[in-house]
Design a protein around this motif. Structure first.
Motif: not given
Lengths: 349, 278
Positions: A218, A337, A347-349, B54, B56-57, B222, B227-230, B235, B238, B242-244
């Protein structure tokens, strides 16, 4: 106390001097105005065609000089914000998501048919937020593919989901403006109308998650993605912008851009008059010319974009029966956002 | 010996550097720390509680640490022998090794990332080599995988492992090894009982450099994994861009800072325990 009071005239003097200085600095701008010059802010990439095509036509017709400042949309917004009340640019050409921010800041003067007579000739969906800005051209989004490895061009947005393309598909990140329509295209494939797919992205997200085995990556950097496509490591990029993909094709890259049968998406190139800017009449005339048949016919080809004036035919490579979906950018600005957050998790992983 | 030393005026020479760092590094860092613990203007740990609540974090923290540790390990495994070879080398060979280490530093990360794309792609040299040697039956994907990211990042950071180790190794008195040899120590034993413990400060410095850079790298992931690996760094970027969401950005940045400092300090403490640290 006395001392404090005694400083007041001093401050006033400083203010007076300051005001005088501002007047002095502003004077050349006024003088420029009398010489009929129009400052247009736009993207750096616009400079060649503004100077080669737009400026000569406009200068001949109106006897005024165009000064084009090319930069990025967000920089133009910054310039307008910082110069509020003393604008020197009169017209701005920016992406729609940035236009929305400019409207919120009260920086734009609405377009009306009385001030720009070509406005009623635009295709539906080309003017936004009660005429605050209009789209003069629209690059379109289709599926870019490597024409060496794919002998049959893709015909549908569904093609990228085909299992035979395992690890060969690239999509843009949701951070990139051109990445957003993926959600809507995926929603359409899941059976939702394009209008509903923009409001409720749930079906789109679920469908997109099934694309993961096919993903090579991506991207956030567009040139990198096209590099992989041109090398044949990737077979398709979806969606891809006509203004980039077709320019690469014209430069000899072994790629092409297909318009899927479900329709293509229009990308936004907006134009607006800046509020309280010099030479308002000329500014509206410039916008009017950009919305007119003559200029749009000349510009659509070289910029690989769709014209927004009804009278101008579609560019080569895009048949007349292809549907063109418009994106509700105000909705995008409000939801982005939330979408980026969900995208990261799914979408990650 | 008194613990109080007389003030040395030479220390004043450090004032410009300290002032510079305080202004351009310390002040923004304090602002960032401040912002991470302010919720709607009042001090609160809510941003951190929300962040750690979270799942995800936690995955992002896991990604960051795993990649940074792997990159550091690869750099150490490649870097130590190289540093050792550089210490022993003389004349033209030494110059050649030094050039090979230092010259790539002048090549931009973006250029390197593009080069790795060519090397790691399906018909690239790595794939061809693996098929040629019979290790692989068919071309495999290396591009945009964690393995590809580790290989690419290690390539960028390995000089930062070699140089500190080399600078310590070359200060070790060669007579120490000779003395051990006269006492009957084998070359392997001499390495593990003499050279390795004495070079631990260099290893720790190298680990600190590479780990902190690998944990906070932004452009390399990057370009090499997408983008699939954060990670915490991507983060953070971003969140701000982008998320402001400045609150989330500050929080992730502080978590990254604390983790990096903690790991670096831990490795320094460990090396002292092992007896080599000074």
């Amino acid at each position: 106390m006395d001392k404090l009071q005694s400083t007041r005239p001093g401050r006033r003097a400083v203010l007076r001097a300051g005001a005088g200085l501002v007047t002095l600095l502003a004077a050349p701008a006024v003088a420029r105005g009398q010489a009929k010059e129009l400052v247009v802010g736009g993207a750096a990439g616009h400079k060649p065609w503004v100077e080669a095509t737009v400026a000569p036509l406009f200068e001949k017709k109106y006897g005024a000089k165009i000064i084009f400042e090319g930069t990025r949309s967000l920089v133009n917004l910054e310039k307008m914000q910082k110069n509020k009340g003393k604008q020197y640019m009169s017209v701005v050409q920016m992406d729609d998501p940035v236009m929305i921010l400019a409207v919120k800041e009260g920086l734009l003067e609405p377009l009306t048919a009385a001030k720009a007579s070509n406005l009623p000739d635009l295709l539906p969906g080309s003017t936004h937020m009660d005429g605050m800005w209009a789209n003069y051209l629209q690059p379109w989004l289709g599926v870019a593919y490597n024409s060496k490895v794919m002998k049959t061009p893709p015909t549908s947005w569904a093609d990228i989901f085909d299992a035979k393309y395992k690890g060969r598909i690239i999509i843009p990140s949701l951070q990139n403006t051109e990445g957003l329509p993926n959600l809507f295209a995926a929603g359409m494939l899941a059976g939702v109308s394009v209008a509903d797919a923009q409001k409720d992205t749930d079906a789109g997200f679920k469908k997109l998650a099934t694309l993961k085995p096919n993903l090579l990556t991506i991207y956030t950097q567009q040139p990198q993605a096209f590099n992989l496509l041109e090398q044949g490591e990737a077979y398709m990029i979806a969606p891809a912008m006509s203004s980039y993909a077709l320019e690469r094709k014209a430069a000899g890259a072994p790629i092409d851009l297909a318009a899927p049968k479900e329709g293509v998406f229009a990308m936004p190139s907006g134009i607006a008059v800046i509020k309280d800017s010099p030479n308002q009449e000329l500014a509206f005339a410039y916008v009017n010319e950009m919305l007119g048949v003559e200029l749009q016919s000349k510009l659509a080809g070289p910029t690989f974009s769709l014209a927004t004036n009804k009278v101008v035919p579609r560019p080569a490579g895009l048949s007349t029966d292809v549907r063109i979906h418009q994106i509700d950018w105000a909705n995008v600005a409000a939801k982005r956002t939330e979408w980026v957050t969900r995208w990261d998790r799914e979408m990650a992983r | 010996m008194s613990t109080l030393r007389r003030f040395d005026p030479v220390l004043l020479l450090a004032v410009p550097a300290v002032a510079y760092l305080a202004l351009i590094y310390g002040a923004p860092l304090l602002m960032l720390l401040g912002r991470s613990v302010l919720s709607d203007g009042t001090p609160s740990l809510a941003p951190f509680i929300g962040f750690f609540g979270d799942a995800f974090n936690w995955a992002v923290i896991g990604n960051t640490l795993r990649i940074a540790l792997l990159v550091t390990l690869v750099c150490l495994v490649i870097g130590y022998p190289t540093a050792l070879a550089l210490t022993r080398a003389r004349g033209a060979v030494q110059i050649l090794i030094l050039i090979a280490i230092i010259l790539p530093l002048s090549v931009g990360v973006v250029v390197k990332a593009f080069a790795w794309q060519i090397v790691l792609r399906r018909d690239g040299v790595v794939s061809q080599f693996m098929i040629g040697t019979g290790l692989w039956d068919e071309p495999q994907r290396l591009l945009f995988t964690e393995a590809g990211l580790v290989i690419g990042a290690a390539n960028v950071f390995v000089p930062f492992m070699i140089l500190p180790i080399y600078s310590v190794l070359k200060l070790i008195d060669p007579r120490l090894g000779e003395a051990a040899a006269t006492l009957g120590a084998s070359p392997v034993r001499r390495f593990f009982t003499v050279a390795l413990p004495l070079s631990l400060p260099g290893i720790v410095t190298g680990i600190a450099f590479v780990f902190s850079m690998a944990a906070s790298m932004y452009v390399i992931p990057s370009l090499l994994i997408g983008d699939r690996f954060q990670t915490l760094a991507t983060l953070t970027g971003r969140s701000f861009l982008f998320m402001r969401n400045e609150q989330l950005g500050s929080t992730t940045a502080v978590v990254l800072l604390v983790l990096t400092v903690a790991i670096v300090m831990l490795s320094a403490t460990l090396s002292k325990r092992l007896g080599g640290g000074t």
